[in-house]
Design an enzyme around this catalytic site. Structure first.
Site, PDB file in Angstrom:
ATOM      1  N   SER A 110      15.904  -4.277  -8.662  1.00 41.07           N
ATOM      2  CA  SER A 110      17.159  -4.913  -9.102  1.00 41.07           C
ATOM      3  C   SER A 110      17.194  -6.428  -9.009  1.00 41.07           C
ATOM      4  O   SER A 110      18.122  -7.047  -9.531  1.00 41.07           O
ATOM      5  CB  SER A 110      18.337  -4.330  -8.325  1.00 41.07           C
ATOM      6  OG  SER A 110      18.572  -3.002  -8.717  1.00 41.07           O
ATOM      7  N   SER A 152      19.916  -4.035 -11.027  1.00 40.80           N
ATOM      8  CA  SER A 152      21.362  -4.050 -10.987  1.00 40.80           C
ATOM      9  C   SER A 152      21.981  -5.437 -10.803  1.00 40.80           C
ATOM     10  O   SER A 152      23.186  -5.598 -10.977  1.00 40.80           O
ATOM     11  CB  SER A 152      21.840  -3.152  -9.845  1.00 40.80           C
ATOM     12  OG  SER A 152      21.344  -3.616  -8.600  1.00 40.80           O
ATOM     13  N   LYS A 186      25.658 -11.913  -6.606  1.00 44.71           N
ATOM     14  CA  LYS A 186      25.968 -10.517  -6.932  1.00 44.71           C
ATOM     15  C   LYS A 186      27.156 -10.085  -6.074  1.00 44.71           C
ATOM     16  O   LYS A 186      27.160 -10.334  -4.854  1.00 44.71           O
ATOM     17  CB  LYS A 186      24.729  -9.674  -6.626  1.00 44.71           C
ATOM     18  CG  LYS A 186      24.788  -8.230  -7.042  1.00 44.71           C
ATOM     19  CD  LYS A 186      23.437  -7.569  -6.763  1.00 44.71           C
ATOM     20  CE  LYS A 186      23.357  -6.161  -7.319  1.00 44.71           C
ATOM     21  NZ  LYS A 186      22.024  -5.548  -7.094  1.00 44.71           N
TER      22      LYS A 186
END
Lengths: 481, 68
Positions: free
Chosen positions: A186, A162, A87
């Site tokens: 997330s 996310s 990420k």
């Protein structure tokens, strides 16, 4: 299909631990794995959009250096030679870190995150920064600036967020594992929606030094990977005290992989009789009930548990995350309001309107609520089991607030209804795949443990995977060769 | 969200943080806070303010896993 493509497919089908162990045995090189990962991204990422940036040449050089180190007879780390992508919010000195945002489109930090240093010291290399919700603030996978990330099981569906790119890249078998972050679900949500495994550790278990902040009370760093065993290996590398992060726990880090015995005899799995299954989609409820039979067959005892304080958890948790998110972004909201996506500036704006006394009340109740919850729940069982998502995965269109879709705000908020409470409580929780919904999108099983009970959470997750094939099933995108 | 509440949020954000309403979605996204306010009202009177020194970190330690 040529020989090279066959090799790519074979290498990309390895799990993280299989790949690392194959490198350690000298059966495959880091360069081979890195070339295979880039070949997979070339073939599979066009519509998926899991990648924000990648560095092919530098990554192959790093892989060659790792192969040379191995050839020299040097001691190897537990992830030696394995290419990973993360990420795009973990700082690496001098390397792009966009945080999925326009505001940080050119941000190159002056220092590196502790977790990145630990992953690299363990022998892994980082070949790409993965798509994510802007500043980690949506659970759907939308991104205005870099394009929406898509689900490898169906392009029209939310990949979860996310950590959207982390779920999609692992679910498409482009990389074996990726770091995500989890403030309200997330890690667990993209793990569930993309059919992979993921674990949010106990609050304070993993250092957050050099990690983009969202809500300093609820942010967590953790892995998404194909299996619970893979998650155990990465967590063993990144967990533990960090002098650079005084909020990080000094609790000793157990050998998570050693805990994966498969033996659940004598272990009580609690099934909540309130909150987590209320109005659940039928296919989610059915898949969840089937998981209990698997755990029972492994020796676990299934017990019904009433969860206390869930209203307080939902109320106070919303206040903490909203206020801290707004606080972190207030300066940019004043100076660069037009550089945020509509839904993001809108979400943070609400946090600015909450009084400080209310925020402090929400924080002050947290310890007492955790004690009550742990006493009543974990006095009756060892771990809790719930569905990760209560309802089927929505399409990207259904949850598109910026497009003005009717009902999108509700769809957007509902995605994380079963994961958000766990962040306020600070508990460790994993999600592992346990079925497919009526649209062919994966369903996740959430396993929740006591504080610092990651070993037990992973043990139950691994035991479930020993008797099921959901984690082995390839997504349609992972079949592209 | 009632117009009064939307106005209150707008006033607080502008007064204390110098942030104006960014877009109409801001009002939409603040909507779920109505439920939060209702939930908060229900908690009032149920739990007292903790007078003694305590912390969430201490609670994590007090409730942590001790078995295998």
């Amino acid at each position: 299909m040529n020989i090279a493509t066959q090799t790519m497919s074979t290498l990309c089908d390895l799990t993280l631990t299989e790949a690392a162990d194959a490198v350690a045995r000298g059966e495959v090189s880091s360069v081979d794995l890195t070339e295979a990962a880039f070949a997979a991204f070339d073939l599979r990422d066009d519509k998926l959009n899991a990648v924000i940036w990648s560095e092919r040449e530098a990554s192959l050089e790093a892989a060659a250096a790792l192969d040379a180190k191995q050839a020299s007879g040097a001691a190897l780390g537990p992830l030696h030679g394995v290419p990973l992508a993360h990420k795009d919010m973990y700082y690496q000195e001098g390397r792009l870190t966009t945080c999925g945002s326009k505001i940080r489109a050119d941000f190159r930090p002056a220092y590196s995150a502790t977790v990145m240093d630990r992953l690299h010291a363990a022998g892994s290399l980082t070949l790409a920064g993965l798509n994510m919700a802007e500043f980690a603030q949506n659970a759907s996978g939308h991104n205005t600036h870099y394009g929406d990330c898509h689900n490898p099981w169906g392009y029209d569906y939310c990949p979860g967020g996310s950590s959207s790119g982390s779920g999609a890249a692992v679910g498409a078998r482009c990389v074996t594992a990726a770091l995500g972050s989890d403030t309200g679900g997330s890690i667990r949500l993209p793990a569930s929606m993309c059919g992979v495994s993921g674990i949010k550790p106990t609050q304070t278990r993993v250092s957050r030094y050099g990690v983009m902040p969202l809500s300093f009370s609820c942010d967590n760093v953790g892995p998404l990977a194909r299996t619970a065993k893979d998650c155990a290996r990465i967590l063993s590398v990144i967990a533990g005290a960090d002098p650079m992060d005084p909020t990080c726990a000094t609790e000793p880090v157990p050998d998570y992989e050693a805990a994966l015995t498969g033996d659940l005899r004598g272990l009580k799995v609690g099934v909540p009789d309130n909150y987590f299954l209320e109005d659940a989609s039928p296919e989610v409820g059915d898949a969840f009930m089937a998981t209990l039979e698997v755990l029972k067959a492994r020796g676990a005892e299934i017990v019904s548990v009433s969860l206390p304080e869930m209203d307080a958890v939902a109320t106070y948790g919303a206040i903490v995350s909203r206020c801290e998110g707004a606080s972190a972004h207030a300066q940019w909201m004043r100076e660069r309001p037009g550089d945020y996506a509509l839904h993001l500036s809108g979400r943070m704006y609400g946090g600015l309107g909450i009084p400080a006394v209310t925020y402090i009340e929400a924080l002050s109740r947290r310890g007492g609520i955790l004690k009550t919850f742990a006493s009543e729940v974990f006095g009756a069982c060892d771990v809790l089991a719930t569905p990760t998502l209560r309802w089927r995965t929505p399409t990207l269109a259904e949850a598109d607030i910026d497009a003005g879709t009717e009902g999108a705000v509700a769809a957007f908020m509902e995605i994380s209804i079963n994961t958000r409470p766990i962040n306020y409580l600070g508990l460790p929780a994993a999600s592992v795949p346990c079925g497919l919904d009526n649209n062919g999108i994966p369903i996740g099983l959430q396993i929740i443990g006591r504080p610092f009970g990651e070993a037990k959470v992973l043990k139950v997750s691994d035991a479930f995977q020993a008797d099921t094939d959901w984690h082995k099933t390839k997504s349609p995108v992972a079949r592209i060769i | 969200m009632s117009d009064d509440l939307a106005k209150l949020f707008e006033d607080v954000a502008r007064t204390w943080s110098s942030v104006p309403l960014p877009n109409p979605v801001g009002v939409q996204m603040a909507l779920p806070l109505q439920d939060t306010i209702t939930g908060l009202a229900a908690e009032h009177g149920r739990m007292a303010f903790e007078e003694e020194p305590s912390s969430f970190d201490a609670a994590l330690q007090a409730t942590k896993e001790t078995g295998s």
